[in-house]
Design a protein around this motif. Structure first.
Motif: not given
Length: 87
Positions: A10-11, A15-16, A22-25, A32-33
């Motif tokens: 889930q991190r 996850k990316a 595109e799966s990230l909110s 992440l940035i």
């Protein structure tokens, strides 16, 4: 919640890699940035404030470095990373 406290799958980074960016909110993308929080605030708390202040990712590129630096946990480098990523 700190990233280290999350299940590995889930991190945001993992996850990316597994499902694509595109799966990230929006919250996960900003986290992440930013890469990390600080001793007082998690990266998700800081990312949440960025999204509130910018009124969403679409308006983030209109923000000024100094405005981003008003957010607790954002200094010059993180502000520039955020703005460069949406440029």
């Amino acid at each position: 919640m700190k990233v280290k406290e999350m299940e590995v799958e889930q991190r945001p980074r993992e996850k990316a890699l597994r499902y694509g960016l595109e799966s990230l909110s929006d919250l996960e993308l900003v986290a992440l940035i930013l890469q990390s929080g600080n001793k007082n605030r998690s990266v998700f708390e800081i990312a949440s404030d960025v999204l509130k202040e910018s009124e969403g990712l679409s308006k983030l590129m209109q923000m000024h470095v100094n405005t981003l630096m008003q957010i607790q946990g954002i200094r010059e480098v993180k502000a520039l990373q955020l703005l460069a990523s949406v440029e």
